[in-house]
Design a protein around this motif. Structure first.
Motif, PDB file in Angstrom:
ATOM      1  N   ALA A  46      23.548 -17.546 -14.098  1.00 19.99           N
ATOM      2  CA  ALA A  46      22.922 -16.882 -12.959  1.00 19.99           C
ATOM      3  C   ALA A  46      23.559 -17.394 -11.675  1.00 19.99           C
ATOM      4  O   ALA A  46      23.502 -18.587 -11.392  1.00 19.99           O
ATOM      5  CB  ALA A  46      21.416 -17.139 -12.937  1.00 19.99           C
ATOM      6  N   ALA A  47      24.159 -16.491 -10.909  1.00 19.94           N
ATOM      7  CA  ALA A  47      24.837 -16.882  -9.669  1.00 19.94           C
ATOM      8  C   ALA A  47      24.285 -16.128  -8.469  1.00 19.94           C
ATOM      9  O   ALA A  47      24.994 -15.870  -7.503  1.00 19.94           O
ATOM     10  CB  ALA A  47      26.336 -16.635  -9.804  1.00 19.94           C
ATOM     11  N   LEU A  48      23.000 -15.764  -8.527  1.00 17.17           N
ATOM     12  CA  LEU A  48      22.364 -15.090  -7.401  1.00 17.17           C
ATOM     13  C   LEU A  48      21.926 -16.114  -6.355  1.00 17.17           C
ATOM     14  O   LEU A  48      21.643 -17.267  -6.685  1.00 17.17           O
ATOM     15  CB  LEU A  48      21.143 -14.293  -7.878  1.00 17.17           C
ATOM     16  CG  LEU A  48      21.425 -13.080  -8.766  1.00 17.17           C
ATOM     17  CD1 LEU A  48      20.115 -12.443  -9.209  1.00 17.17           C
ATOM     18  CD2 LEU A  48      22.285 -12.052  -8.031  1.00 17.17           C
ATOM     19  N   PRO A  49      21.827 -15.707  -5.099  1.00 14.01           N
ATOM     20  CA  PRO A  49      21.335 -16.626  -4.066  1.00 14.01           C
ATOM     21  C   PRO A  49      19.854 -16.941  -4.281  1.00 14.01           C
ATOM     22  O   PRO A  49      19.140 -16.200  -4.967  1.00 14.01           O
ATOM     23  CB  PRO A  49      21.550 -15.848  -2.763  1.00 14.01           C
ATOM     24  CG  PRO A  49      21.576 -14.415  -3.176  1.00 14.01           C
ATOM     25  CD  PRO A  49      22.196 -14.392  -4.537  1.00 14.01           C
ATOM     26  N   HIS A  50      19.382 -18.028  -3.710  1.00 14.93           N
ATOM     27  CA  HIS A  50      17.988 -18.448  -3.872  1.00 14.93           C
ATOM     28  C   HIS A  50      17.099 -17.651  -2.920  1.00 14.93           C
ATOM     29  O   HIS A  50      16.734 -18.111  -1.839  1.00 14.93           O
ATOM     30  CB  HIS A  50      17.855 -19.949  -3.621  1.00 14.93           C
ATOM     31  CG  HIS A  50      18.555 -20.785  -4.630  1.00 14.93           C
ATOM     32  ND1 HIS A  50      18.096 -20.942  -5.921  1.00 14.93           N
ATOM     33  CD2 HIS A  50      19.704 -21.492  -4.556  1.00 14.93           C
ATOM     34  CE1 HIS A  50      18.918 -21.722  -6.597  1.00 14.93           C
ATOM     35  NE2 HIS A  50      19.908 -22.058  -5.789  1.00 14.93           N
ATOM     36  N   LEU A  51      16.746 -16.436  -3.344  1.00 13.55           N
ATOM     37  CA  LEU A  51      15.911 -15.549  -2.557  1.00 13.55           C
ATOM     38  C   LEU A  51      14.674 -15.172  -3.359  1.00 13.55           C
ATOM     39  O   LEU A  51      14.629 -15.365  -4.585  1.00 13.55           O
ATOM     40  CB  LEU A  51      16.697 -14.287  -2.180  1.00 13.55           C
ATOM     41  CG  LEU A  51      17.923 -14.532  -1.280  1.00 13.55           C
ATOM     42  CD1 LEU A  51      18.782 -13.279  -1.212  1.00 13.55           C
ATOM     43  CD2 LEU A  51      17.484 -14.957   0.115  1.00 13.55           C
ATOM     44  N   TRP A  52      13.679 -14.592  -2.695  1.00 14.32           N
ATOM     45  CA  TRP A  52      12.406 -14.311  -3.353  1.00 14.32           C
ATOM     46  C   TRP A  52      12.545 -13.358  -4.527  1.00 14.32           C
ATOM     47  O   TRP A  52      11.764 -13.390  -5.478  1.00 14.32           O
ATOM     48  CB  TRP A  52      11.412 -13.733  -2.338  1.00 14.32           C
ATOM     49  CG  TRP A  52      11.811 -12.394  -1.781  1.00 14.32           C
ATOM     50  CD1 TRP A  52      12.520 -12.149  -0.643  1.00 14.32           C
ATOM     51  CD2 TRP A  52      11.521 -11.107  -2.347  1.00 14.32           C
ATOM     52  NE1 TRP A  52      12.712 -10.800  -0.457  1.00 14.32           N
ATOM     53  CE2 TRP A  52      12.096 -10.135  -1.475  1.00 14.32           C
ATOM     54  CE3 TRP A  52      10.841 -10.675  -3.481  1.00 14.32           C
ATOM     55  CZ2 TRP A  52      12.010  -8.769  -1.713  1.00 14.32           C
ATOM     56  CZ3 TRP A  52      10.749  -9.313  -3.732  1.00 14.32           C
ATOM     57  CH2 TRP A  52      11.329  -8.380  -2.860  1.00 14.32           C
ATOM     58  N   TRP A  53      13.556 -12.483  -4.474  1.00  8.12           N
ATOM     59  CA  TRP A  53      13.697 -11.475  -5.525  1.00  8.12           C
ATOM     60  C   TRP A  53      14.612 -11.912  -6.664  1.00  8.12           C
ATOM     61  O   TRP A  53      14.795 -11.166  -7.640  1.00  8.12           O
ATOM     62  CB  TRP A  53      14.214 -10.163  -4.938  1.00  8.12           C
ATOM     63  CG  TRP A  53      15.432 -10.262  -4.065  1.00  8.12           C
ATOM     64  CD1 TRP A  53      15.466 -10.265  -2.704  1.00  8.12           C
ATOM     65  CD2 TRP A  53      16.807 -10.357  -4.487  1.00  8.12           C
ATOM     66  NE1 TRP A  53      16.762 -10.351  -2.241  1.00  8.12           N
ATOM     67  CE2 TRP A  53      17.604 -10.408  -3.322  1.00  8.12           C
ATOM     68  CE3 TRP A  53      17.434 -10.395  -5.730  1.00  8.12           C
ATOM     69  CZ2 TRP A  53      18.987 -10.504  -3.360  1.00  8.12           C
ATOM     70  CZ3 TRP A  53      18.818 -10.494  -5.774  1.00  8.12           C
ATOM     71  CH2 TRP A  53      19.579 -10.552  -4.606  1.00  8.12           C
ATOM     72  N   ALA A  54      15.203 -13.106  -6.589  1.00 10.86           N
ATOM     73  CA  ALA A  54      16.201 -13.505  -7.585  1.00 10.86           C
ATOM     74  C   ALA A  54      15.615 -13.583  -8.998  1.00 10.86           C
ATOM     75  O   ALA A  54      16.183 -13.023  -9.943  1.00 10.86           O
ATOM     76  CB  ALA A  54      16.828 -14.843  -7.194  1.00 10.86           C
ATOM     77  N   VAL A  55      14.484 -14.261  -9.143  1.00  8.27           N
ATOM     78  CA  VAL A  55      13.905 -14.409 -10.488  1.00  8.27           C
ATOM     79  C   VAL A  55      13.455 -13.067 -11.062  1.00  8.27           C
ATOM     80  O   VAL A  55      13.753 -12.760 -12.225  1.00  8.27           O
ATOM     81  CB  VAL A  55      12.755 -15.430 -10.470  1.00  8.27           C
ATOM     82  CG1 VAL A  55      11.976 -15.401 -11.791  1.00  8.27           C
ATOM     83  CG2 VAL A  55      13.302 -16.843 -10.237  1.00  8.27           C
TER      84      VAL A  55
END
Length: 257
Positions: free
Chosen positions: A143-152
């Protein structure tokens, strides 16, 4: 054109063309790209072990645009599944029931799915570790998404999308069509398992072997039960653990990947 001509059974040649087109629009295409990616990693400086295979990567530096790209990618990746089910609807009976993706048995499907996830997941971790030690895999970044509210939530949706796409196409659809062609069981299982392994080649040879083994187990399960539902559950569990775990836990825990 007469009514009889409209309702004439589809020929084996037409089914063969249909199958190739469905695979070419979905995971067969992914397998070709994965092979090219493997060649690129093998021929890069440092070889395969020094390369990285990143999943669930960001598509834009702007968060809400990135979210839109992620959701669109998940949606459009599922269209081949709808196409496969639509094409199977030409066969007698209900395609959802024939594939075992209906909701007649939610309890057993969940139980079998959890059991299959444990059966595949625990040895799979050992195989990933061994492949990394032998230099047979690229470094995995699940998982290489930024740490944002929608990531999970997006990672969970991506896990479901992967599971539905792979299990419906590579197991339910492909196994059904190959059996209709009259292929022997061994050849059907081998074709499904090798296709599953091939579109994971971008991760390395360890991922190929692990997914071939998974493909054999899942194909045998489907041939015995005629249910893809438990396979979707198992695959979703495995991917959610990998994606969300990597996103939330300290990266030092995953240095062995």
């Amino acid at each position: 054109m007469t009514v009889d001509e409209l309702t004439r059974p589809v020929s084996r040649r037409a089914l063969g063309t249909e199958t190739l087109l469905v695979l070419g629009l979905s995971l067969g295409q992914s397998a070709v790209y994965a092979l090219v990616s493997l060649v690129a990693k093998l021929t890069a400086e440092g070889g395969l072990a020094k390369q990285t295979a990143a999943l669930n990567t960001s598509a834009s530096a702007r968060p809400y645009l990135d979210l839109a790209y992620q959701l669109l990618g998940i949606f459009f990746a599922l269209l081949p599944v709808l196409l496969a089910v639509h094409l199977l609807a030409r066969d007698p009976g209900d395609p959802a029931r024939a594939l075992g993706v209906d909701l007649r048995r939610p309890g057993p499907d969940l139980a079998w799915g959890a059991g299959l996830a444990a059966l595949i997941g625990l040895p799979g971790l050992a195989l990933v570790w061994a492949a990394a030690q032998l230099g047979l895999n690229a470094t995995l970044v699940p998982a290489a998404l930024p740490h944002l509210w929608w990531a999970v939530p997006v990672l969970i949706l991506a896990a479901v999308q992967n599971a539905v796409l792979e299990e419906v196409i590579v197991v339910g659809y492909l196994v059904t069509r190959l059996r209709q062609f009259g292929w022997r069981l061994g050849a059907v299982i081998a074709a499904s398992a090798l296709l599953r392994g091939s579109y994971h080649l971008y991760q390395g040879f360890g991922a190929f072997v692990g997914n071939v083994v998974m493909g054999v187990v899942f194909s045998l399960f489907f041939l015995r039960t005629r249910r893809v539902g438990p396979l979707i559950v198992a695959h979703t569990v495995l991917d959610v653990v990998a994606f969300v775990g990597y996103a939330l836990l300290p990266k030092s825990w995953f240095s062995w990947l």
